[in-house]
Design a protein around this motif. Structure first.
Motif, PDB file in Angstrom:
ATOM      1  N   PHE A 114       0.827  -1.202   0.000  1.00  0.00           N
ATOM      2  CA  PHE A 114       0.000   0.000   0.000  1.00  0.00           C
ATOM      3  C   PHE A 114       0.865   1.258   0.000  1.00  0.00           C
ATOM      4  CE2 PHE A 114      -2.109   3.203   2.803  1.00  0.00           C
ATOM      5  CZ  PHE A 114      -3.152   3.567   1.951  1.00  0.00           C
ATOM      6  N   PHE A 115       1.966   1.213   0.773  1.00  0.00           N
ATOM      7  CA  PHE A 115       2.785   2.409   0.915  1.00  0.00           C
ATOM      8  C   PHE A 115       4.110   2.010   1.549  1.00  0.00           C
ATOM      9  CE2 PHE A 115       2.855   6.930   3.017  1.00  0.00           C
ATOM     10  CZ  PHE A 115       3.770   7.359   2.079  1.00  0.00           C
ATOM     11  N   ASP A 116       5.210   2.534   1.028  1.00  0.00           N
ATOM     12  CA  ASP A 116       6.515   2.398   1.676  1.00  0.00           C
ATOM     13  C   ASP A 116       6.898   3.772   2.186  1.00  0.00           C
ATOM     14  OD1 ASP A 116       9.057   1.971   2.555  1.00  0.00           O
ATOM     15  OD2 ASP A 116       9.738   0.875   0.777  1.00  0.00           O
ATOM     16  N   LEU A 117       6.548   4.038   3.446  1.00  0.00           N
ATOM     17  CA  LEU A 117       6.767   5.364   4.017  1.00  0.00           C
ATOM     18  C   LEU A 117       8.249   5.671   4.165  1.00  0.00           C
ATOM     19  CD1 LEU A 117       5.467   7.897   5.200  1.00  0.00           C
ATOM     20  CD2 LEU A 117       5.311   6.719   7.401  1.00  0.00           C
ATOM     21  N   LYS A 118       9.063   4.643   4.317  1.00  0.00           N
ATOM     22  CA  LYS A 118      10.502   4.851   4.481  1.00  0.00           C
ATOM     23  C   LYS A 118      11.110   5.497   3.230  1.00  0.00           C
ATOM     24  CE  LYS A 118      14.514   4.081   6.611  1.00  0.00           C
ATOM     25  NZ  LYS A 118      14.901   4.689   7.896  1.00  0.00           N
ATOM     26  N   GLU A 119      10.555   5.187   2.083  1.00  0.00           N
ATOM     27  CA  GLU A 119      11.076   5.796   0.860  1.00  0.00           C
ATOM     28  C   GLU A 119      10.826   7.296   0.837  1.00  0.00           C
ATOM     29  OE1 GLU A 119       9.734   4.018  -2.696  1.00  0.00           O
ATOM     30  OE2 GLU A 119      11.016   2.239  -2.499  1.00  0.00           O
ATOM     31  N   ARG A 120       9.704   7.712   1.419  1.00  0.00           N
ATOM     32  CA  ARG A 120       9.401   9.143   1.433  1.00  0.00           C
ATOM     33  C   ARG A 120      10.097   9.848   2.591  1.00  0.00           C
ATOM     34  NH1 ARG A 120       6.522  13.408   0.070  1.00  0.00           N
ATOM     35  NH2 ARG A 120       5.913  14.832   1.748  1.00  0.00           N
ATOM     36  N   VAL A 121      10.091   9.221   3.779  1.00  0.00           N
ATOM     37  CA  VAL A 121      10.666   9.837   4.979  1.00  0.00           C
ATOM     38  C   VAL A 121      11.911   9.041   5.349  1.00  0.00           C
ATOM     39  CG1 VAL A 121      10.232  10.566   7.358  1.00  0.00           C
ATOM     40  CG2 VAL A 121       8.341  10.483   5.711  1.00  0.00           C
ATOM     41  N   ARG A 122      13.062   9.496   4.867  1.00  0.00           N
ATOM     42  CA  ARG A 122      14.300   8.736   5.052  1.00  0.00           C
ATOM     43  C   ARG A 122      14.699   8.603   6.512  1.00  0.00           C
ATOM     44  NH1 ARG A 122      15.014   5.612   0.751  1.00  0.00           N
ATOM     45  NH2 ARG A 122      14.793   6.770  -1.208  1.00  0.00           N
ATOM     46  N   ASP A 123      14.315   9.581   7.328  1.00  0.00           N
ATOM     47  CA  ASP A 123      14.684   9.544   8.750  1.00  0.00           C
ATOM     48  C   ASP A 123      13.684   8.752   9.584  1.00  0.00           C
ATOM     49  OD1 ASP A 123      16.900  11.090   8.254  1.00  0.00           O
ATOM     50  OD2 ASP A 123      15.855  12.987   8.613  1.00  0.00           O
TER      51      ASP A 123
END
Length: 995
Positions: A114-123
């Motif tokens: 559904f979503f890879d949030l780590k790709e958007r928010v690297r920290d």
């Protein structure tokens, strides 16, 4: 004439011999000791193959867990949500990925990204929460709570993202809108739920680590967003914020308060839900050292942290928040839970018996419970299953089915009626049936059961123990880290406890119990077997434990036989010390520091660690660490030739550290393991958090001043507050002398003692010196009474009895004055010196209701006790007809309402059934004064309490430091403890007559 080189060699040899001798005395030689003889102590380990210990002897719970969606597995799932109309679970993994899958298909084999949030928010560090807008079909938004690195002022945030109209659904990574942020730390909360009112509720933690507690003092501070449940309107942005504040939030008009707050006083609220019908908000809150908590949360509610953790005071000195502290709806002792996870209300027709049941669980123990709540009280509460899952979340589908999510296995599970149980009806009820003994009568263990000994045994009222370890065939202990040992499934540790009934006479020794720790592959379970009178076998004790009545030598007069109760612990008590929180912490004495010593194996003496390695019980790395002197070694605390500091630290390690350590369950934040240095102990020079016992300027350990040290006081007394808490009821006199001397020699600084305390101590010492030298008994009595006027003075006299030369007459006078002192803080220190026949035969703490109810009582005598007995003071709280006072309930017709058995239950457990209007309030003022009583009035001017004397106490608001509300009766918990059985029977007869 001896030549110079010969003299030099002689001196070198002599010095070497001296060094070896000293090392032997101090035990340090054990780390490099090779066996005496040609072989190791254990040349070959015989396989142990006869264990009959399988499962548990106790009846099964009604449910067990089974795998759901068996083809799916996730990487550390932390939060699960559904989107209205989607028929899907959305699973947020800890490190940033979110997947979805259809929950109506149990055979689904693949989840969709559904979503890879780590790709958007690297920290990004972790995802903590996820939820979807309740009007998702019209407003396709997902709300995610995620955490950046700890310690950032805005490191925990809730963001809104748009969901794309795709099949399967996808999140638009570029649509993020940050709504709200707060401090990141170990406790972040992070659960997101939309309420039935359409507002978004957000849980937040105190932003701190596990210990010390609440480092930001955030729990009662409503000026920030920590330790709260927040409530915001995400559909109507404010002028300066992307959300608005509902006008009926409780602190909208509170000066200095954050208006987002709906309720506060949580430590780490981990998962919350709303009742599907009445909209009640339920929150599971992870506890600290003693209690795990579940709250039915009210608007503006204050849930106590960190003034309290459930019923346990933590920081009573903190200023409370703007509303009174409310009690938990449910609290679980750390005997059965260590990290609570809130759940959901079960509505599915699959398990009809669980309809409308709130199901929740515990991360550490895997236990699952259910409760039902109505009419402002819990109507039903039961443990449902005892799983091996690490429960971090629950999931709820559209049909009301509740799923349990296991972070370690990454899978979904659900409850099913139990099919296969750990309950083993053939569990050995006799020790001879366990497979551990070749002969119980001679205490000859079976082949493969290996004896071992330890350096520092715990104090057990003069009892001694024989210890054994048994591992399944072809298995060994695996060392994960230096201090973490993993045992193979079905390992057993065994300890047989014996006691000399005539002290010093080994022939009078008799076996009392044999304790077993069995590792079932998931956790250690404790059992006790009670030895029979013939000493031929031992019988399994029930889960409630047992008591032995013994005749033993008196401590005061060894030639006199006195009655003594030996308590055999319940299964729950076993878990207090052998904590299930982490399995390597469950095994207390089987550790390198205890095992690193010499052991005799037939004609061979070998280092025990080396021998266990040779036998393949332990891996070679353990012996290598010991030889390299990297393994600390404990010493026998009673070995006076060992170093004082080593002896004292070994005693505290063996007797205290199982509770007083991180996650040990002790109520204070001290660390008493031998490996901690003075600063890491958090006890030296530190103020006590669990009471001062009247000691002026008290410290847990006051360096240089044992008489100001609460630790020594607790070890020296009998009665309430005595330590060690578990496993003993007598004072360890040699240990109190050891710890007193150790504290006295600890280096102190100018900050460790106030001038007033030092002056008082010198004055008391001068009084004692005068008393010893003067023959006038009246004058001596006056001097002694003055010293006994303080708790520290009483400790000083106690020390003088043991170390100061004085006449027997002087000793008797001190004992009689101390033991008869009106204050139990003083008399508890001297009671042990009295002969048994001079002690009142009190009921004590373990009251057997059946036995007590069989004692005949006289209502006329009971009436005298009720109205006249000093110390009982029933008349000061209760009215009978026109007599007495109206602090507690009127008892004029109590005999109509309650039977004698019910009366006894209410007296023994006064807080078990208590009306809310009788909750106890504890108010502490800024000057340190404490008021306790029932709340009469509370407003902006202050608080009015009615105390136990039925007097009104008015405390102005500007003097109030803290207010604690206790779901506890103002009636003393142990009212009958100091009564005789006859006195208690008289009082019950009188109360029953009131009809």
């Amino acid at each position: 004439m001896i030549a110079a080189d010969q003299l030099l060699r002689f001196r070198s040899w002599f010095l070497l011999l001296l060094i070896v001798t000293l090392l032997k005395l101090h035990g340090a030689h054990l780390q490099a000791q090779e066996p005496t003889g040609s072989t190791s102590g254990i040349t070959k380990r015989i396989p142990w193959t006869t264990s009959k210990i399988k499962g548990t002897p106790d009846p099964a719970l009604p449910y067990e867990t089974e795998r759901a969606f068996s083809n799916l597995k996730f990487n550390q799932p932390l939060a699960i949500a559904t989107a209205p109309g989607q028929k899907r679970f959305f699973v947020a993994e800890r490190k940033g990925k979110i997947f979805s899958f259809p929950f109506e298909d149990q055979s689904v084999s693949q989840a969709d990204l559904f979503f890879d949030l780590k790709e958007r928010v690297r920290d990004l560090n972790e995802i903590y929460g996820i939820t979807f807008h309740p009007q998702f079909e019209k407003q396709p938004f997902v709300y995610i709570c995620y955490v950046l690195k700890p310690g950032l002022p805005a490191g925990t945030r809730v963001s809104r993202f748009k969901v794309l109209d795709t099949n399967p659904p996808r999140c638009d990574p570029d649509s993020e809108e940050i709504l709200i942020e707060w401090l990141s730390g170990g406790h972040n909360g992070g659960c997101l739920r939309f309420g039935p009112d359409g507002y978004l509720y957000i849980s937040t933690g105190d932003g701190g680590p596990a210990s010390p507690p609440d480092i930001h003092n955030a729990g009662q501070d409503v000026s920030n967003l920590l330790s709260c449940v927040l409530r915001i309107d995400v559909d109507h942005p404010g002028k300066e914020l992307p959300y608005s504040i509902p006008s009926d939030n409780p602190f909208v008009n509170q000066p200095g308060a954050r208006p987002e707050i709906w309720a506060f006083g949580f430590r780490n609220p981990w998962k919350m839900c709303f009742h599907p019908e009445n909209g009640d908000l339920w929150v599971g809150d992870v506890g600290w050292e003693l209690w795990e908590l579940v709250f039915r949360v009210e608007k503006g509610g204050n849930y106590g942290w960190s003034i309290r953790e459930g019923r346990q005071p933590v920081k009573p000195e903190l200023k409370p928040g703007p509303t009174p502290i409310l009690p938990p709806t449910v609290e679980h002792s750390h005997r059965e839970a260590r990290s609570i996870t809130g759940g959901y209300f079960y509505q599915s027709p699959r398990l009809k018996a669980l309809k409308d049941t709130y199901i929740y669980g515990d991360y550490s123990t895997g236990k699952l419970w259910g409760l039902r709540y109505a009419d402002k009280r819990i109507n039903w509460h039961q443990e449902l299953a005892n799983s091996t899952l690490k429960v971090t979340a629950f999931a709820l589908d559209d049909a009301g089915e509740v799923y349990i999510v296991d972070i370690e296995g990454g899978a979904f599970h659900r409850l099913v009626p139990i099919k296969e149980s750990d309950h083993n009806p053939e569990f050995p009820t006799l020790l001879s049936q366990t497979g551990l003994f070749e002969s119980t009568e001679t205490h000859q263990v079976a082949p493969g059961v290996i004896p071992y000994s330890i350096n520092a045994p715990a104090w057990a009222d003069h009892a001694t123990a024989e210890r054994f370890v048994a591992l399944p065939a072809d298995s060994s202990i695996d060392v994960v880290k230096k201090s973490i040992w993993n045992f193979p499934k079905d390992s057993v540790l065994m300890k047989t406890i014996s006691l000399e009934t005539e002290r010093g006479n080994s022939e009078s020794s008799r076996r009392l119990e044999t304790q077993l720790l069995h590792f079932n592959g998931a956790r250690w379970l404790g059992y006790s077997y009670r030895w029979n009178e013939d000493q031929t076998d031992a019988k399994l004790v029930s889960r409630e434990g047992d008591n032995l009545k013994l005749e033993v030598s008196s401590e005061v007069n060894p030639k006199e036989q006195v009655s003594y109760d030996w308590h055999i612990p319940s299964r729950a008590e076993c878990a207090v010390c052998h904590t299930p929180f982490q399995n390597h912490l469950s095994v207390l004495s089987f550790e390198a520091a205890q095992l690193n010593r010499n052991q005799k194996y037939g004609a061979v003496i070998d280092n025990q660690l080396r021998a266990l390695v040779q036998a393949k019980v332990l891996p070679e790395s353990v012996w290598n660490e010991a030889k390299a002197s990297k393994t600390p070694t404990l010493v026998n605390p009673y070995n006076t030739s060992a170093a004082l500091n080593s002896r004292a630290r070994s005693y505290l390690h063996a007797n205290c550290r199982h509770c007083h350590r991180s996650n040990g369950g002790g109520g204070s934040t001290i660390e008493l393991g031998a490996s901690f240095d003075r600063t890491e102990m958090k006890a030296v020079g530190v103020k006590p958090t669990q009471g001062t016992f009247g000691i002026a300027d008290a410290r847990v350990i006051s360096p240089g001043d044992p008489f100001r040290s609460v630790l020594l006081y607790r070890m020296s007394k009998l009665g309430k507050g005595r330590m060690p808490y578990s496993g003993s009821s007598l004072v360890d006199v040699k240990a109190t002398q050891l710890i007193g001397e150790w504290i006295e020699r600890l280096p102190s600084s100018s900050d460790d003692s106030s001038f007033t305390v030092l002056r008082l101590r010198n004055h008391q010492r001068n009084l004692l010196a005068d008393a010893v030298q003067i023959e006038d008994q009246d004058f001596v009595g006056q001097k002694l009474q003055e010293i006994l006027g303080t708790t520290s003075g009483a400790l000083l006299l106690l020390d003088a009895l043991e170390r100061m030369p004085m006449s027997d007459q002087m000793k008797d006078q001190i004992v009689q004055l101390g033991a008869k002192d009106k204050s139990p803080l003083i008399s508890d220190l001297f009671e042990r010196f009295l002969p048994e026949d001079q002690r009142v035969k009190r009921l004590g703490l373990k009251i057997d209701p059946v036995v007590l109810l069989s004692v005949p009582g006289d209502a006329r005598e009971g009436k005298k006790l009720f109205f006249e007995m000093s110390g009982l003071q029933c008349r000061n709280c209760h009215r009978v007809h026109q007599y007495g006072k109206e602090l507690g309930p009127d008892l004029t017709q109590i005999g109509k309402k309650l039977s004698q058995a019910e009366l006894l239950e209410n007296i023994i457990q006064p807080s078990k059934k208590i009306d809310e209007k009788y909750y106890t309030h504890v108010v502490e003022t800024r000057s340190g004064k404490v008021y306790t009583g029932l709340l009469v009035k509370k407003d902006e001017t202050g608080i009015t309490l009615k105390d136990s004397k039925n007097e009104l106490q008015q405390i102005p608001q500007n003097e109030i430091e803290s207010v604690v509300v206790q779901k506890k009766s103002i009636m003393p918990e142990q009212l009958f403890r100091d009564l005789t059985a006859e006195q208690a029977a008289h009082l019950l007869a009188y109360l029953e007559s009131l009809k």
